[in-house]
Design an enzyme around this catalytic site. Structure first.
Site, PDB file in Angstrom:
ATOM      1  N   LYS A  75      -3.548  -4.254 -14.767  1.00  0.00           N
ATOM      2  CA  LYS A  75      -4.207  -4.133 -16.070  1.00  0.00           C
ATOM      3  C   LYS A  75      -4.989  -5.401 -16.416  1.00  0.00           C
ATOM      4  O   LYS A  75      -4.748  -6.467 -15.837  1.00  0.00           O
ATOM      5  CB  LYS A  75      -3.159  -3.850 -17.148  1.00  0.00           C
ATOM      6  CG  LYS A  75      -2.187  -4.987 -17.372  1.00  0.00           C
ATOM      7  CD  LYS A  75      -1.380  -4.789 -18.650  1.00  0.00           C
ATOM      8  CE  LYS A  75      -0.488  -5.996 -18.879  1.00  0.00           C
ATOM      9  NZ  LYS A  75       0.114  -6.081 -20.164  1.00  0.00           N
ATOM     10  N   LYS A 114       8.164 -10.819 -16.036  1.00  0.00           N
ATOM     11  CA  LYS A 114       8.073 -12.246 -16.384  1.00  0.00           C
ATOM     12  C   LYS A 114       8.976 -13.082 -15.490  1.00  0.00           C
ATOM     13  O   LYS A 114       8.608 -14.186 -15.079  1.00  0.00           O
ATOM     14  CB  LYS A 114       8.466 -12.463 -17.860  1.00  0.00           C
ATOM     15  CG  LYS A 114       7.543 -11.767 -18.852  1.00  0.00           C
ATOM     16  CD  LYS A 114       6.504 -12.720 -19.397  1.00  0.00           C
ATOM     17  CE  LYS A 114       5.319 -12.023 -20.054  1.00  0.00           C
ATOM     18  NZ  LYS A 114       5.684 -11.201 -21.218  1.00  0.00           N
ATOM     19  N   LYS A 139      -4.385 -11.560 -20.120  1.00  0.00           N
ATOM     20  CA  LYS A 139      -4.766 -12.961 -20.269  1.00  0.00           C
ATOM     21  C   LYS A 139      -4.291 -13.824 -19.113  1.00  0.00           C
ATOM     22  O   LYS A 139      -4.882 -14.826 -18.783  1.00  0.00           O
ATOM     23  CB  LYS A 139      -4.171 -13.508 -21.571  1.00  0.00           C
ATOM     24  CG  LYS A 139      -5.032 -13.194 -22.773  1.00  0.00           C
ATOM     25  CD  LYS A 139      -4.271 -13.439 -24.070  1.00  0.00           C
ATOM     26  CE  LYS A 139      -3.888 -12.126 -24.700  1.00  0.00           C
ATOM     27  NZ  LYS A 139      -3.326 -12.212 -26.029  1.00  0.00           N
TER      28      LYS A 139
HETATM   29  P1  TYM Z   1      -0.038  -8.475 -26.209  1.00  0.00           P
HETATM   30  O1  TYM Z   1      -0.403  -9.690 -26.971  1.00  0.00           O
HETATM   31  O2  TYM Z   1       0.268  -8.595 -24.758  1.00  0.00           O
HETATM   32  O3  TYM Z   1      -1.147  -7.390 -26.359  1.00  0.00           O
HETATM   33  C1  TYM Z   1      -1.621  -7.037 -27.642  1.00  0.00           C
HETATM   34  C2  TYM Z   1      -2.007  -5.586 -27.697  1.00  0.00           C
HETATM   35  O4  TYM Z   1      -3.028  -5.308 -26.737  1.00  0.00           O
HETATM   36  C3  TYM Z   1      -2.607  -4.263 -25.887  1.00  0.00           C
HETATM   37  N1  TYM Z   1      -3.097  -4.512 -24.534  1.00  0.00           N
HETATM   38  C4  TYM Z   1      -3.693  -3.575 -23.782  1.00  0.00           C
HETATM   39  N2  TYM Z   1      -3.993  -2.298 -24.033  1.00  0.00           N
HETATM   40  C5  TYM Z   1      -4.643  -1.611 -23.076  1.00  0.00           C
HETATM   41  N3  TYM Z   1      -4.992  -2.148 -21.877  1.00  0.00           N
HETATM   42  C6  TYM Z   1      -4.712  -3.435 -21.579  1.00  0.00           C
HETATM   43  N4  TYM Z   1      -5.081  -3.962 -20.420  1.00  0.00           N
HETATM   44  C7  TYM Z   1      -4.027  -4.217 -22.554  1.00  0.00           C
HETATM   45  N5  TYM Z   1      -3.593  -5.501 -22.609  1.00  0.00           N
HETATM   46  C8  TYM Z   1      -3.022  -5.660 -23.819  1.00  0.00           C
HETATM   47  C9  TYM Z   1      -1.094  -4.282 -25.922  1.00  0.00           C
HETATM   48  O5  TYM Z   1      -0.568  -3.028 -25.575  1.00  0.00           O
HETATM   49  C10 TYM Z   1      -0.845  -4.646 -27.353  1.00  0.00           C
HETATM   50  O6  TYM Z   1      -0.922  -3.506 -28.176  1.00  0.00           O
HETATM   51  N6  TYM Z   1       4.596  -7.640 -27.590  1.00  0.00           N
HETATM   52  C11 TYM Z   1       3.237  -7.517 -28.030  1.00  0.00           C
HETATM   53  C12 TYM Z   1       2.942  -8.221 -29.336  1.00  0.00           C
HETATM   54  C13 TYM Z   1       3.858  -7.816 -30.429  1.00  0.00           C
HETATM   55  C14 TYM Z   1       3.858  -6.579 -31.117  1.00  0.00           C
HETATM   56  C15 TYM Z   1       4.909  -6.667 -32.078  1.00  0.00           C
HETATM   57  C16 TYM Z   1       3.080  -5.438 -31.047  1.00  0.00           C
HETATM   58  C17 TYM Z   1       4.842  -8.571 -30.936  1.00  0.00           C
HETATM   59  N7  TYM Z   1       5.498  -7.878 -31.927  1.00  0.00           N
HETATM   60  C18 TYM Z   1       5.197  -5.617 -32.938  1.00  0.00           C
HETATM   61  C19 TYM Z   1       3.369  -4.384 -31.907  1.00  0.00           C
HETATM   62  C20 TYM Z   1       4.420  -4.483 -32.848  1.00  0.00           C
HETATM   63  C21 TYM Z   1       2.373  -8.130 -26.957  1.00  0.00           C
HETATM   64  O7  TYM Z   1       2.773  -8.969 -26.213  1.00  0.00           O
HETATM   65  O8  TYM Z   1       1.132  -7.718 -26.961  1.00  0.00           O
END
Ligand code: TYM
Length: 331
Positions: A194, A111, A197
Site C-alpha cells: 500500500k 511493526k 509514509k
Molecule cells: P494512519 O495515520 O496510518 O492513516 C490515516 C488514515 O489514512 C488511511 N490510509 C489509507 N487508506 C487507503 N490506502 C492507503 N494506502 C492508506 N494509507 C493510509 C488509513 O486507513 C487511515 O484511515 N491508527 C490510525 C490513526 C488513528 C485513528 C484513530 C483512526 C488513531 N486513532 C481513531 C480512526 C479512529 C492510523 O495509524 O492511521
C-alpha cells in the site's frame, strides 16, 4: 445525529492513500454528522520523534486537514494530546485488553517485523488507544482506509467488554465507514504494497508534492514489459497503477487504458503521463491552499484552541459517566 470520529497519525505529510482512504470522506461527512477529526500525535510517539519533529508534523497534518476542506465551523478539529480524557479512558480500557489479542493484531506483527529493536508497550496497546479515541465520543462511524478494519473490530471488542463487565450499554459499536461500497486501499508506486509514509522513497505521492515531483514519481513507478497475450491478468504492479487510476481519473480514462491493455497495445509511458496529470488536477485545490494556511499562525492557533474546547466538552462528559460506572465515586 450519529457521531463520527477519525484521526491521522502525525508522522509527516499526508499522501493520496490518506486522502482517498480517509480525508475525502471526512469532508463529505462533516455536513451530515456530528464529526470529530483529530491529529493522532500520541500514537506517533511509538517511534520516538524529536520535540521539533513532533510539533512540525502535528502542524503539517492540521494545515493539510484545513487545506483539504475540513471546516472547523462544521467539524471539531483537535489535537489528540489536548484531550487528557483520552489518556484516562485508554488506561481503563487497558485493564481489560489481553496480551494474546494485542499480539495477534496484524499491524503490531508488521511493526515488530519492521522494527524488532523497538517493540514497546505503546505499540502493543496502540489499538486500545485507538479504541479510546473513538468511544470517548461514543462514535458509531469511523471513516478509515481498509488497513484500519482490524483496529475497528478491536475497538468494538473493548467497548463491548467494558459494557459486559459493568453490565451496561454505555458504549455503542463503532464501524469503519466509506461513502463508496468498500473501504479503500491505495497501492504505492513501488509495485509492492500500500501507499504509506514509511514504505520508502517514491512509494507515496504527497498532497504537498509539486506537479514536477508528482510527474517524476509517477514516471518512475514500477511496470513490466507489457502484455503479450490478450485479456491476460494484470501483474500486481500494473494492477496497482490501474487501482490508482480508478480513484483519481475518470471512468473513460480507466476504460481507455484497460482496453489498450487487453488488446496488448498499451504504452505505459502514456498511461503514466495521464495518471500524473490527473493526480495533479485532483490535488491542485489542496496544494494551492497549503502554504497560505501554514503561514497563518493566528488562524491555526484559533482552530486548535476551539477544537480542544469542543472535544473536551464531549470527552469529559463521557469520562464523568465512566468514572461513575467503574465505581470512582465521591464521598
Ligand atoms: P494512519 O495515520 O496510518 O492513516 C490515516 C488514515 O489514512 C488511511 N490510509 C489509507 N487508506 C487507503 N490506502 C492507503 N494506502 C492508506 N494509507 C493510509 C488509513 O486507513 C487511515 O484511515 N491508527 C490510525 C490513526 C488513528 C485513528 C484513530 C483512526 C488513531 N486513532 C481513531 C480512526 C479512529 C492510523 O495509524 O492511521
Amino acid at each position: 445525529m450519529e457521531t463520527v470520529v477519525s484521526g491521522i497519525r502525525s508522522t509527516g505529510n499526508l499522501h493520496l492513500g490518506n486522502y482517498y482512504g480517509a480525508i475525502q470522506n471526512f469532508v463529505k461527512m462533516q455536513y451530515e454528522y456530528n464529526c470529530y477529526f483529530f491529529i493522532a500525535d500520541l500514537h506517533s510517539l511509538t517511534t520516538h520523534p524529536t520535540p521539533a519533529d513532533l510539533h512540525g508534523n502535528i502542524k503539517q497534518v492540521l494545515v493539510e486537514y484545513l487545506a483539504a476542506g475540513i471546516d472547523p465551523e462544521k467539524a471539531t478539529i483537535y489535537i489528540q494530546s489536548d484531550v487528557p480524557e483520552i489518556f484516562e479512558l485508554y488506561l481503563y480500557l487497558n485493564m481489560n485488553a489481553y496480551l494474546g489479542e494485542l499480539e495477534r493484531s496484524t499491524s503490531f506483527k508488521d511493526k515488530v517485523r519492521a522494527n524488532p529493536e523497538n517493540v514497546n508497550a505503546g505499540l502493543l496497546t496502540y489499538p486500545v488507544l485507538m479504541a479510546a479515541d473513538i468511544i470517548i465520543h461514543k462514535a458509531t462511524k469511523v471513516p478509515v482506509g481498509k488497513d484500519q478494519e482490524q483496529h475497528l473490530e478491536m475497538a468494538r471488542t473493548f467497548g463491548n467488554r467494558f459494557n459486559r463487565l459493568y453490565n451496561t450499554e454505555f458504549f455503542p459499536e463503532p464501524y469503519a465507514f466509506n461513502f463508496s461500497e468498500n473501504l479503500v486501499k491505495i497501492p504505492g508506486l513501488d509495485g509492492k504494497g500500500k501507499m504509506g509514509k514509511s514504505e520508502g522513497e517514491g512509494n507515496a505521492v504527497y498532497l504537498s508534492d509539486s506537479p514536477e515531483i508528482i510527474r517524476k514519481k509517477v514516471m518512475r513507478a514500477v511496470t513490466d514489459s507489457g502484455p503479450t497475450v490478450e485479456n491476460s491478468e494484470k501483474p500486481v504492479e500494473i494492477q496497482n497503477l490501474f487501482d490508482i487510476i480508478k480513484v483519481v481519473s475518470s471512468a473513460d480514462t480507466y476504460a481507455h487504458f484497460d482496453n489498450l491493455y487487453n488488446t496488448c497495445q498499451i504504452r505505459y509511458g502514456d498511461l503514466k503521463k495521464q495518471l500524473a496529470e490527473d493526480i495533479i488536477i485532483a490535488t491542485a485545490p489542496i496544494r494551492e491552499r497549503i502554504n497560505d494556511i501554514a503561514n497563518d499562525a493566528p488562524y491555526l492557533r484559533q482552530v486548535a484552541r476551539h477544537g480542544a474546547i469542543k472535544a473536551r466538552e464531549s470527552a469529559s462528559k463521557t469520562i464523568r459517566e465512566v468514572r461513575e460506572i467503574i465505581g470512582f465515586r465521591s464521598f
